[in-house]
Scaffold this active site. Structure first.
Site, short mmCIF file in Angstrom:
data_model
loop_
_atom_site.label_atom_id
_atom_site.label_comp_id
_atom_site.label_asym_id
_atom_site.label_seq_id
_atom_site.Cartn_x
_atom_site.Cartn_y
_atom_site.Cartn_z
N HIS A 161 -16.90 -41.22 -1.70
CA HIS A 161 -16.32 -40.36 -0.66
C HIS A 161 -16.28 -38.91 -1.14
O HIS A 161 -16.69 -38.00 -0.43
CB HIS A 161 -14.91 -40.87 -0.31
CG HIS A 161 -14.12 -39.92 0.52
ND1 HIS A 161 -14.02 -40.02 1.88
CD2 HIS A 161 -13.40 -38.82 0.17
CE1 HIS A 161 -13.28 -39.03 2.34
NE2 HIS A 161 -12.88 -38.30 1.32
N GLU A 162 -15.81 -38.71 -2.38
CA GLU A 162 -15.73 -37.34 -2.92
C GLU A 162 -17.12 -36.72 -3.03
O GLU A 162 -17.31 -35.54 -2.75
CB GLU A 162 -15.05 -37.34 -4.29
CG GLU A 162 -13.59 -37.77 -4.26
CD GLU A 162 -12.73 -36.87 -3.38
OE1 GLU A 162 -13.01 -35.67 -3.32
OE2 GLU A 162 -11.80 -37.39 -2.75
N HIS A 177 -18.34 -35.20 0.11
CA HIS A 177 -17.90 -33.82 0.38
C HIS A 177 -18.88 -32.81 -0.22
O HIS A 177 -19.12 -31.76 0.35
CB HIS A 177 -16.51 -33.59 -0.21
CG HIS A 177 -15.41 -34.20 0.61
ND1 HIS A 177 -15.30 -34.00 1.95
CD2 HIS A 177 -14.37 -35.00 0.26
CE1 HIS A 177 -14.24 -34.65 2.41
NE2 HIS A 177 -13.67 -35.27 1.40
N GLU A 180 -13.58 -35.33 6.53
CA GLU A 180 -13.15 -36.60 5.94
C GLU A 180 -13.92 -37.77 6.55
O GLU A 180 -14.35 -38.68 5.84
CB GLU A 180 -11.64 -36.81 6.12
CG GLU A 180 -10.78 -35.84 5.34
CD GLU A 180 -11.11 -35.80 3.86
OE1 GLU A 180 -11.43 -36.87 3.28
OE2 GLU A 180 -11.09 -34.71 3.28
N ASP A 223 -16.38 -40.27 4.53
CA ASP A 223 -16.21 -41.73 4.62
C ASP A 223 -17.54 -42.39 4.99
O ASP A 223 -17.91 -43.43 4.44
CB ASP A 223 -15.15 -42.08 5.67
CG ASP A 223 -13.73 -41.96 5.13
OD1 ASP A 223 -13.59 -41.71 3.91
OD2 ASP A 223 -12.78 -42.12 5.91
ZN LIG Z 1 -11.94 -36.45 1.36
#
Ligand SMILES: [Zn+2]
Length: 428
Positions: free
Chosen positions: A282-283, A286, A364, A368
């Site tokens: 997930h990170e 980004h 976000e 995801d």
């Molecule tokens: Zn996040």
């Protein structure tokens, strides 16, 4: 523009922002209290009633405390501005220091005194939050001694970093003519990039211990994930986050494709390796979608607008008088202008914060989705549930409060999106 008009604008914006904050906070608290007695349908079987109630109580405790800090913050802001606090501080320091220390010395002293007084006023709230609220819900791990040591370190680091950049900006303001705001902005951007580079290796270790990740199988797993996603690792580290708090986290630092990965020890204790991998994916999402760079560019663009506005305001006598300060006659007004601007700007920018929150929630969801593609959506869902429960985040926030403030979508929305992507994603 006249002084009276700005005074009225400022007062109106302050009252309006307080009214909106109060209204949203009470909505949130009412909503959470109303849903305290039943676990929401989507979480039945995964979150137990006592955990749900703890989250509700934690949210309510923080909400009540938030109302108090909000009222206090508004009083302090009024005290500095319209009630003459900054004016009195400025007059006193100017008389005492200007003849001996000169324009730069007096201005640095004014900035430092303002920061110190603000810090002292906030200190009781920090103490209460840490040793009452966080303590009561089992999150605090700090002893009073650690708290004091951290405080002293923070003051020292703040002085070592803050005073030179403040001196540089003040010098630019006084020496580079009408376009000073452009130069000051360039210096500010350069300073931020420098801090970004120095933070992981120089600043963070002052407050925490970092040790290379020892768990070989997790290491291999994380390396494989990063290779798959096109990132090189500059090292995997475990940080002793548990020294201060039971809240868990993980983050990346570093510019470009080489990243230093930092796990809080609390995260590794709570999640299994597959879940840790999903959280990291997930990170990485980004970074892959350039959320981090875009956020930074937006911040730089906003600060350019801020400096340009300050460039104009600082030359207008009404800017000072409208906000309760008499401008200096025989001394530079640069530090005064900076302080007034930093005090007053947030009152106005509050009203655009929902746009930023919405932007962040969109990111976000994208991260995801990326995690689902590169790791397992089911593991991410399981990790989110665990982190929500461990952090006592409420599962029943007020929808409007969420739209206004939440930088992350509420758990129900994130899990629903994950379920759509990977139907087996959640046990619910
Ligand atoms: Zn996040």
């Amino acid at each position: 523009m006249s002084a009276a008009l700005l005074t009225v604008l400022f007062a109106a914006a302050l009252i309006a922002s307080l009214a909106v904050k109060f209204w949203l906070a009470t909505r949130q608290m009412r909503h959470v209290a109303l849903h305290r007695d039943a676990v929401p349908q989507a979480f039945v079987g995964t979150i137990a009633l006592p955990a749900h109630q703890k989250a509700a109580d934690y949210t309510l405790a923080k909400g009540r405390f938030g109302l108090l800090t909000m009222a206090f913050g508004a009083a302090v802001l009024l005290g500095w501005t319209l009630l003459g606090g900054l004016d009195a501080l400025n007059a006193g320091l100017r008389e005492a220091l200007l003849p001996r220390w000169g324009g730069m010395g007096y201005q640095l002293a004014l900035l430092a005194a303002f920061v110190v007084i603000g810090g002292v006023l906030e200190l009781p709230f920090d103490v209460w939050s840490t040793f009452r609220i966080e303590q009561r819900f089992g999150f605090n791990r700090q002893t009073p001694k650690m708290f004091v040591v951290d405080l002293l370190k923070g003051v020292l680091v703040g002085a070592v970093i803050g005073l030179p950049i403040a001196a540089l900006i003040l010098w630019i303001m006084g020496a580079t003519g009408a376009l000073w705001w452009l130069w000051a902005w360039a210096a500010w951007v350069a300073f931020n990039l420098l801090v970004l580079v120095l933070y992981p290796t120089v600043i963070a270790p002052i407050f925490n211990k970092f040790e290379p990740l020892a768990d070989e199988s997790l290491k291999a797993r994380v390396q494989a994930l990063m290779t798959r996603c096109g990132f090189a690792s500059k090292g995997l580290f475990v940080m002793d986050g548990s020294r201060r708090s039971a809240h868990a986290n993980a983050y990346f630092t570093g510019l470009g494709a080489a990243k230093r990965v930092v796990f809080f020890d609390t995260l590794l204790a709570k999640l299994n390796p597959a879940e840790v991998e999903a959280v990291l994916a997930h990170e990485l999402g980004h970074f892959k979608y350039k959320h981090v760079t875009r956020r930074m560019l937006l911040m730089f663009a906003a600060s350019l607008a801020g400096f340009a506005l300050l460039g104009w305001l600082s030359g207008q006598a009404w800017f000072y008088t409208a906000l309760g300060v008499r401008p200096n006659l025989g001394a530079p007004n640069d530090a005064l202008a900076l302080l007034l601007f930093l005090l007053v700007a947030p009152v106005f920018s509050y009203f655009i914060s929902p746009l930023l929150a919405r932007w962040s929630r969109k990111h976000e969801f994208e991260a995801d989705a990326y995690a689902c593609a590169q790791a397992s959506g089911a593991d991410l869902a399981a990790a989110l549930l665990k982190l929500h429960e461990d952090n006592a985040s409420t599962l029943t926030p007020d929808p409007l409060y969420v739209r206004f403030y939440y930088s992350h979508p509420p758990a129900s929305e994130r899990l629903a999106a994950l379920r759509r992507r990977a139907p087996a994603a959640t046990p619910a």
